[in-house]
Design a protein around this motif. Structure first.
Motif, PDB file in Angstrom:
ATOM      1  N   UNK A  37       5.461  14.808  41.763  1.00  0.00           N
ATOM      2  CA  UNK A  37       6.603  13.925  42.008  1.00  0.00           C
ATOM      3  C   UNK A  37       7.167  14.153  43.412  1.00  0.00           C
ATOM      4  N   UNK A  38       6.319  14.710  44.294  1.00  0.00           N
ATOM      5  CA  UNK A  38       6.715  14.914  45.689  1.00  0.00           C
ATOM      6  C   UNK A  38       5.702  14.233  46.602  1.00  0.00           C
ATOM      7  N   UNK A  39       6.105  14.018  47.853  1.00  0.00           N
ATOM      8  CA  UNK A  39       5.296  13.238  48.777  1.00  0.00           C
ATOM      9  C   UNK A  39       4.079  14.013  49.290  1.00  0.00           C
ATOM     10  N   UNK A  40       3.061  13.283  49.731  1.00  0.00           N
ATOM     11  CA  UNK A  40       1.940  13.919  50.431  1.00  0.00           C
ATOM     12  C   UNK A  40       2.413  14.525  51.752  1.00  0.00           C
ATOM     13  N   UNK A  41       1.566  15.296  52.430  1.00  0.00           N
ATOM     14  CA  UNK A  41       1.923  15.808  53.755  1.00  0.00           C
ATOM     15  C   UNK A  41       2.318  14.662  54.689  1.00  0.00           C
ATOM     16  N   UNK A  42       3.316  14.863  55.539  1.00  0.00           N
ATOM     17  CA  UNK A  42       3.791  13.770  56.407  1.00  0.00           C
ATOM     18  C   UNK A  42       2.708  13.218  57.323  1.00  0.00           C
ATOM     19  N   UNK A  43       1.732  14.063  57.693  1.00  0.00           N
ATOM     20  CA  UNK A  43       0.651  13.579  58.561  1.00  0.00           C
ATOM     21  C   UNK A  43      -0.128  12.447  57.892  1.00  0.00           C
ATOM     22  N   UNK A  44      -0.294  12.530  56.577  1.00  0.00           N
ATOM     23  CA  UNK A  44      -1.024  11.476  55.877  1.00  0.00           C
ATOM     24  C   UNK A  44      -0.202  10.203  55.780  1.00  0.00           C
ATOM     25  N   UNK A  45       1.086  10.344  55.573  1.00  0.00           N
ATOM     26  CA  UNK A  45       1.949   9.162  55.499  1.00  0.00           C
ATOM     27  C   UNK A  45       1.982   8.452  56.858  1.00  0.00           C
ATOM     28  N   UNK A  46       2.087   9.227  57.940  1.00  0.00           N
ATOM     29  CA  UNK A  46       2.064   8.644  59.288  1.00  0.00           C
ATOM     30  C   UNK A  46       0.739   7.924  59.538  1.00  0.00           C
ATOM     31  N   UNK A  47      -0.356   8.583  59.153  1.00  0.00           N
ATOM     32  CA  UNK A  47      -1.673   7.971  59.353  1.00  0.00           C
ATOM     33  C   UNK A  47      -1.815   6.693  58.539  1.00  0.00           C
ATOM     34  N   UNK A  48      -1.239   6.664  57.346  1.00  0.00           N
ATOM     35  CA  UNK A  48      -1.311   5.465  56.515  1.00  0.00           C
ATOM     36  C   UNK A  48      -0.542   4.308  57.143  1.00  0.00           C
ATOM     37  N   UNK A  49       0.625   4.612  57.718  1.00  0.00           N
ATOM     38  CA  UNK A  49       1.404   3.575  58.403  1.00  0.00           C
ATOM     39  C   UNK A  49       0.630   3.016  59.596  1.00  0.00           C
ATOM     40  N   UNK A  51      -2.596   3.005  59.980  1.00  0.00           N
ATOM     41  CA  UNK A  51      -3.753   2.266  59.492  1.00  0.00           C
ATOM     42  C   UNK A  51      -3.352   0.875  59.001  1.00  0.00           C
ATOM     43  N   UNK A  52      -2.141   0.768  58.452  1.00  0.00           N
ATOM     44  CA  UNK A  52      -1.661  -0.542  58.008  1.00  0.00           C
ATOM     45  C   UNK A  52      -1.615  -1.532  59.167  1.00  0.00           C
ATOM     46  N   UNK A  53      -1.332  -1.036  60.369  1.00  0.00           N
ATOM     47  CA  UNK A  53      -1.274  -1.896  61.550  1.00  0.00           C
ATOM     48  C   UNK A  53      -2.643  -2.115  62.184  1.00  0.00           C
ATOM     49  N   UNK A  54      -3.430  -1.046  62.249  1.00  0.00           N
ATOM     50  CA  UNK A  54      -4.665  -1.112  63.035  1.00  0.00           C
ATOM     51  C   UNK A  54      -5.935  -1.299  62.212  1.00  0.00           C
ATOM     52  N   UNK A  55      -5.863  -1.124  60.883  1.00  0.00           N
ATOM     53  CA  UNK A  55      -7.045  -1.244  60.046  1.00  0.00           C
ATOM     54  C   UNK A  55      -7.860   0.036  60.038  1.00  0.00           C
ATOM     55  N   UNK A  56      -8.989  -0.010  59.352  1.00  0.00           N
ATOM     56  CA  UNK A  56      -9.743  -1.167  58.862  1.00  0.00           C
ATOM     57  C   UNK A  56      -9.167  -1.746  57.564  1.00  0.00           C
TER      58      UNK A  56
END
Length: 388
Positions: A37-49, A51-56
């Motif tokens: 019930x806690x978030x993933x490491x912040x590095x993964x959340x940043x990378x996901x954001x 990726x949402x902009x740049x893809x694939x």
């Protein structure tokens, strides 16, 4: 109307996921299905954001993106102490659930026999049934959850095509010793048997125990299919990113099964997850420390409540003995009552054990400390509402 497929008669829906649905219905604290019930490491959340902009955003190569496979190969060959070629030895799957299904379907023909240790993660029996294979259950005997060597030998001698090994084990938290793994290796070589390992908790092991990779044992690289996932290691169970590591001939077979099961894992999530695969070993040391603290907090709480349990050596589950609570005909009834009257969800042990004499439930402690303390507070009412 024709009767539906006979295989449906041999298993039900997932009891684990059913407990989550009931917990949601009654707004109970969910210590059943094993997700944080806690978030993933912040590095993964940043990378996901990013990726949402740049893809694939379109299909990746069916067996996994090149970057993902390269980073995974670099990480795992250091841990496993075997050569891992990103192009020949890795298949990226939709979670370890698909990895295990692919592995069983790749090695087993209809009616082949598959050895499964009991207790076991509930999917393994279903994997065998869906593959039209026949499971042979070998008990891990409480409280140490060791196997009887002669019983295991007899199972191999029945002509088993494969053995499924969950290490560290869900649900009992057993970490197999070097001596146990050596014995399994000897039998696998003697009887020409594949070993399919589920190692999703490879980084969650408590001192003084140590996780050992069966594929690194002499003569085992060629016959071991190592399945794992990023779900537990990086707290991203919803991303559904798993993988298989095996010899090229096995991987080539798994690729064909995987291609027609799911086509491929989500491309943007593979890209974002590369941030986690690039972590150095400090991350994994901290992960172990964090879960060690959660484990100690929860077990201390169970001690104060006077409940009998089996301390896990790895993973993030604990089996609690409910044999003292007599009014319930089944452990499923007890777990449903626990959700409705106490406000805490667990999984009935009958979802994991073939042996009917055991009366356990499984809690997990992959939660914030505040959540665990709240759950323990609710469980403190257990004996008051239901005297032993």
């Amino acid at each position: 109307m024709h009767k539906l497929a006979d295989r449906l008669d041999h298993f039900s829906d997932s009891i684990i996921r059913r407990m989550t649905r009931i917990a949601n219905q009654y707004d109970a604290i969910n210590l059943s299905q094993g997700f944080p019930d806690f978030d993933p490491p912040p590095e993964l959340i940043t990378a996901l954001k990013q990726t949402a902009d740049s893809g694939p955003h379109q299909y990746e190569i069916t067996w996994g993106s090149a970057e993902f496979r390269q980073l995974l190969a670099k990480k795992q060959q250091k841990l496993m102490n075997i050569a891992v070629d990103p192009n020949e030895n890795i298949l990226v799957t939709c979670g370890s659930t698909e990895a295990m299904m692919c592995a069983v379907m790749t090695v087993c023909n209809p009616k082949d026999k598959v050895i499964i240790f009991s207790p076991f993660y509930e999917n393994y029996g279903a994997d065998a049934i869906l593959s039209d294979a026949t499971p042979i259950y070998v008990p891990l005997i409480p409280p140490t959850f060791e196997f009887n060597k002669e019983q295991l030998r007899q199972a191999f001698a029945q002509g088993a095509k494969a053995l499924i090994l969950c290490n560290p084990s869900n649900p009992c938290g057993k970490v197999f010793t070097r001596q146990e793994l050596e014995y399994i290796s000897e039998l696998a070589i003697e009887f020409d048997t594949y070993i399919i390992t589920d190692e999703v908790y490879e980084h969650i092991v408590y001192e003084p125990y140590q996780h050992l990779y069966l594929a690194s044992f002499p003569g085992m690289k060629e016959r071991t299919i190592t399945c794992s996932s990023l779900s537990k290691t990086y707290s991203i169970t919803g991303w559904r990113l798993g993988h298989i590591i095996a010899d090229k001939a096995i991987i080539d077979g798994c690729k064909m099964i995987h291609d027609f099961l799911t086509v491929g894992a989500a491309a943007p999530l593979q890209k974002a997850a590369c941030a986690g695969l690039a972590f150095n070993e400090n991350y994994y040391h901290q992960l172990t420390k964090t879960y060690s603290q959660k484990r100690q907090l929860f077990l201390d709480g169970l001690d104060k409540l006077g409940l009998t349990y089996y301390p896990p050596q790895g993973a993030y589950y604990v089996l609690v003995d409910i044999s003292a609570f007599n009014p319930f005909a089944t452990d499923l009834e007890f777990c449903e009552w626990l959700i409705k009257e106490i406000g805490v969800a667990a999984v009935p042990g009958s979802a994991f054990f073939k042996e009917p004499e055991y009366r356990y439930i499984r809690f997990h402690f992959a939660k914030k400390e505040s959540t665990l303390l709240a759950a323990l507070g609710k469980l403190s009412k257990l004996k008051e509402k239901l005297p032993c």
